[in-house]
Design a protein around this motif. Structure first.
Motif, PDB file in Angstrom:
ATOM      1  N   LEU A  58       5.856   4.233  -9.472  1.00  0.00           N
ATOM      2  CA  LEU A  58       5.126   3.619  -8.224  1.00  0.00           C
ATOM      3  C   LEU A  58       4.638   2.168  -8.580  1.00  0.00           C
ATOM      4  O   LEU A  58       4.071   1.508  -7.674  1.00  0.00           O
ATOM      5  CB  LEU A  58       4.221   4.442  -7.692  1.00  0.00           C
ATOM      6  N   GLY A  59       4.397   1.893  -9.797  1.00  0.00           N
ATOM      7  CA  GLY A  59       3.725   0.581 -10.441  1.00  0.00           C
ATOM      8  C   GLY A  59       2.367   0.669 -10.133  1.00  0.00           C
ATOM      9  O   GLY A  59       1.744  -0.447 -10.221  1.00  0.00           O
TER      10      GLY A  59
ATOM     11  N   TYR B 146       1.046  -1.211  -0.082  1.00  0.00           N
ATOM     12  CA  TYR B 146       0.060  -0.097  -0.050  1.00  0.00           C
ATOM     13  C   TYR B 146       0.921   1.220   0.129  1.00  0.00           C
ATOM     14  O   TYR B 146       0.270   2.405  -0.261  1.00  0.00           O
ATOM     15  CB  TYR B 146      -0.774   0.029   1.182  1.00  0.00           C
ATOM     16  N   GLU B 147       2.009   1.088   0.173  1.00  0.00           N
ATOM     17  CA  GLU B 147       2.661   2.276   0.266  1.00  0.00           C
ATOM     18  C   GLU B 147       2.923   3.170  -0.960  1.00  0.00           C
ATOM     19  O   GLU B 147       2.587   4.454  -0.765  1.00  0.00           O
ATOM     20  CB  GLU B 147       4.545   1.906   0.649  1.00  0.00           C
ATOM     21  N   PRO B 148       2.956   2.636  -2.028  1.00  0.00           N
ATOM     22  CA  PRO B 148       2.764   3.364  -3.625  1.00  0.00           C
ATOM     23  C   PRO B 148       1.637   4.136  -3.641  1.00  0.00           C
ATOM     24  O   PRO B 148       1.685   5.201  -4.162  1.00  0.00           O
ATOM     25  CB  PRO B 148       3.123   2.420  -4.571  1.00  0.00           C
ATOM     26  N   LEU B 149       0.716   3.283  -3.184  1.00  0.00           N
ATOM     27  CA  LEU B 149      -0.754   3.990  -3.251  1.00  0.00           C
ATOM     28  C   LEU B 149      -0.797   5.116  -2.336  1.00  0.00           C
ATOM     29  O   LEU B 149      -1.436   6.181  -2.655  1.00  0.00           O
ATOM     30  CB  LEU B 149      -1.720   3.014  -3.078  1.00  0.00           C
ATOM     31  N   LEU B 150      -0.464   5.027  -1.155  1.00  0.00           N
ATOM     32  CA  LEU B 150      -0.441   6.293  -0.176  1.00  0.00           C
ATOM     33  C   LEU B 150       0.095   7.129  -0.663  1.00  0.00           C
ATOM     34  O   LEU B 150       0.065   8.390  -0.451  1.00  0.00           O
ATOM     35  CB  LEU B 150      -0.070   5.968   1.126  1.00  0.00           C
ATOM     36  N   ILE B 151       1.576   7.026  -1.362  1.00  0.00           N
ATOM     37  CA  ILE B 151       2.340   8.186  -1.731  1.00  0.00           C
ATOM     38  C   ILE B 151       1.574   8.792  -2.920  1.00  0.00           C
ATOM     39  O   ILE B 151       1.601  10.226  -3.030  1.00  0.00           O
ATOM     40  CB  ILE B 151       3.634   7.824  -2.228  1.00  0.00           C
ATOM     41  N   ALA B 152       0.971   8.170  -3.713  1.00  0.00           N
ATOM     42  CA  ALA B 152      -0.001   8.659  -4.919  1.00  0.00           C
ATOM     43  C   ALA B 152      -1.064   9.313  -4.364  1.00  0.00           C
ATOM     44  O   ALA B 152      -1.385  10.647  -4.876  1.00  0.00           O
ATOM     45  CB  ALA B 152      -0.347   7.696  -5.910  1.00  0.00           C
ATOM     46  N   ILE B 153      -1.958   9.110  -3.768  1.00  0.00           N
ATOM     47  CA  ILE B 153      -3.006   9.785  -3.203  1.00  0.00           C
ATOM     48  C   ILE B 153      -2.862  10.875  -2.246  1.00  0.00           C
ATOM     49  O   ILE B 153      -3.390  11.518  -2.119  1.00  0.00           O
ATOM     50  CB  ILE B 153      -4.284   8.791  -2.570  1.00  0.00           C
ATOM     51  N   SER B 154      -1.451  10.983  -1.841  1.00  0.00           N
ATOM     52  CA  SER B 154      -1.301  12.063  -0.996  1.00  0.00           C
ATOM     53  C   SER B 154      -0.854  13.636  -1.881  1.00  0.00           C
ATOM     54  O   SER B 154      -0.807  14.520  -1.494  1.00  0.00           O
ATOM     55  CB  SER B 154      -0.011  11.838  -0.122  1.00  0.00           C
ATOM     56  N   ASN B 155      -1.057  13.482  -3.228  1.00  0.00           N
ATOM     57  CA  ASN B 155      -0.822  14.212  -4.293  1.00  0.00           C
ATOM     58  C   ASN B 155      -1.935  14.318  -4.962  1.00  0.00           C
ATOM     59  O   ASN B 155      -2.416  13.469  -5.586  1.00  0.00           O
ATOM     60  CB  ASN B 155       0.404  13.709  -5.171  1.00  0.00           C
ATOM     61  N   GLU B 156      -2.664  15.580  -4.998  1.00  0.00           N
ATOM     62  CA  GLU B 156      -4.195  15.755  -5.585  1.00  0.00           C
ATOM     63  C   GLU B 156      -4.014  15.435  -6.961  1.00  0.00           C
ATOM     64  O   GLU B 156      -5.087  14.678  -7.400  1.00  0.00           O
ATOM     65  CB  GLU B 156      -4.363  17.300  -5.432  1.00  0.00           C
ATOM     66  N   THR B 157      -3.135  15.881  -7.719  1.00  0.00           N
ATOM     67  CA  THR B 157      -3.069  15.574  -9.468  1.00  0.00           C
ATOM     68  C   THR B 157      -2.998  14.109  -9.675  1.00  0.00           C
ATOM     69  O   THR B 157      -3.932  13.350 -10.256  1.00  0.00           O
ATOM     70  CB  THR B 157      -2.106  16.323 -10.035  1.00  0.00           C
ATOM     71  N   GLN B 158      -2.221  13.388  -8.789  1.00  0.00           N
ATOM     72  CA  GLN B 158      -2.289  11.824  -9.101  1.00  0.00           C
ATOM     73  C   GLN B 158      -3.118  11.241  -8.402  1.00  0.00           C
ATOM     74  O   GLN B 158      -3.538  10.245  -9.064  1.00  0.00           O
ATOM     75  CB  GLN B 158      -0.771  11.363  -8.429  1.00  0.00           C
ATOM     76  N   ARG B 159      -3.804  11.650  -7.335  1.00  0.00           N
ATOM     77  CA  ARG B 159      -5.111  11.040  -6.827  1.00  0.00           C
ATOM     78  C   ARG B 159      -6.227  11.191  -7.796  1.00  0.00           C
ATOM     79  O   ARG B 159      -7.016  10.186  -8.211  1.00  0.00           O
ATOM     80  CB  ARG B 159      -5.453  11.759  -5.717  1.00  0.00           C
ATOM     81  N   LYS B 160      -6.435  12.237  -8.583  1.00  0.00           N
ATOM     82  CA  LYS B 160      -7.114  12.638  -9.642  1.00  0.00           C
ATOM     83  C   LYS B 160      -7.066  11.628 -10.874  1.00  0.00           C
ATOM     84  O   LYS B 160      -8.016  11.405 -11.306  1.00  0.00           O
ATOM     85  CB  LYS B 160      -7.265  14.075 -10.131  1.00  0.00           C
TER      86      LYS B 160
END
Length: 172
Positions: A116-117, A66-80
């Motif tokens: 992040l894969g 879950y680490e890569p996913l948490l890193i990505a969703i912490s950035n608004e653009t990447q989450r979108k």
């Protein structure tokens, strides 16, 4: 409670928090925080990952998948972007248009998400088409479990998206 215990407890409640955000939210000076994080890492209680100039901090026992996913969703653009790709696969131009951002900005974020894969890319003619590598239900679970404030903001959008993907409707 000591500073170090307070820091560790905060990291357990907020896995994947960035160094800067941790300093801001706890009101701890940069040097002081660096020292305590160094000690916590030496004691094997936390791990940190550097990506894109940011340092993300996780409890040692945190589920690595879950680490890569948490890193990505912490950035608004990447989450979108992840949420857009949950709807359907898209090329860079389509994502840029939907998010009203430049293709260069989208390219940067796609490279991070790829590193992040979390996404797949495949060539289709002149375009590169992106698709989500992870299940939307995993994204929903990770956001709701580890980012409850974010979950509150996104809950309605995610529920609508899941219903659309499942082809279902809410029955009153």
């Amino acid at each position: 409670m000591t500073h170090r215990e307070e820091i560790l407890q905060y990291i357990y409640k907020n896995p994947g928090i960035t160094f800067r955000r941790l300093a801001e939210e706890l009101g701890i000076g940069i040097g002081n925080l660096q020292y305590h994080l160094y000690q916590l890492e030496k004691e094997n209680k936390i791990v940190s990952k550097k990506l894109g100039g940011k340092r993300y901090i996780f409890p040692k026992e945190f589920e690595k998948e879950y680490e890569p996913l948490l890193i990505a969703i912490s950035n608004e653009t990447q989450r979108k972007i992840l949420l857009l790709l949950a709807e359907r696969e898209m090329n860079q131009r389509e994502i840029a248009e939907r998010l009203k951002l430049t293709q260069a900005t989208i390219n940067y974020h796609m490279n991070v998400l790829n590193k992040l894969g979390l996404i797949d890319r495949r060539k289709q003619g002149r375009n590169v088409v992106y698709s989500l590598k992870c299940d939307i239900e995993v994204i929903v679970r990770v956001i709701s479990e580890y980012r409850p404030k974010l979950w509150d903001k996104l809950a309605d959008k995610l529920i609508d998206l899941m219903l659309t993907l499942k082809g279902g409707e809410l029955n009153d």
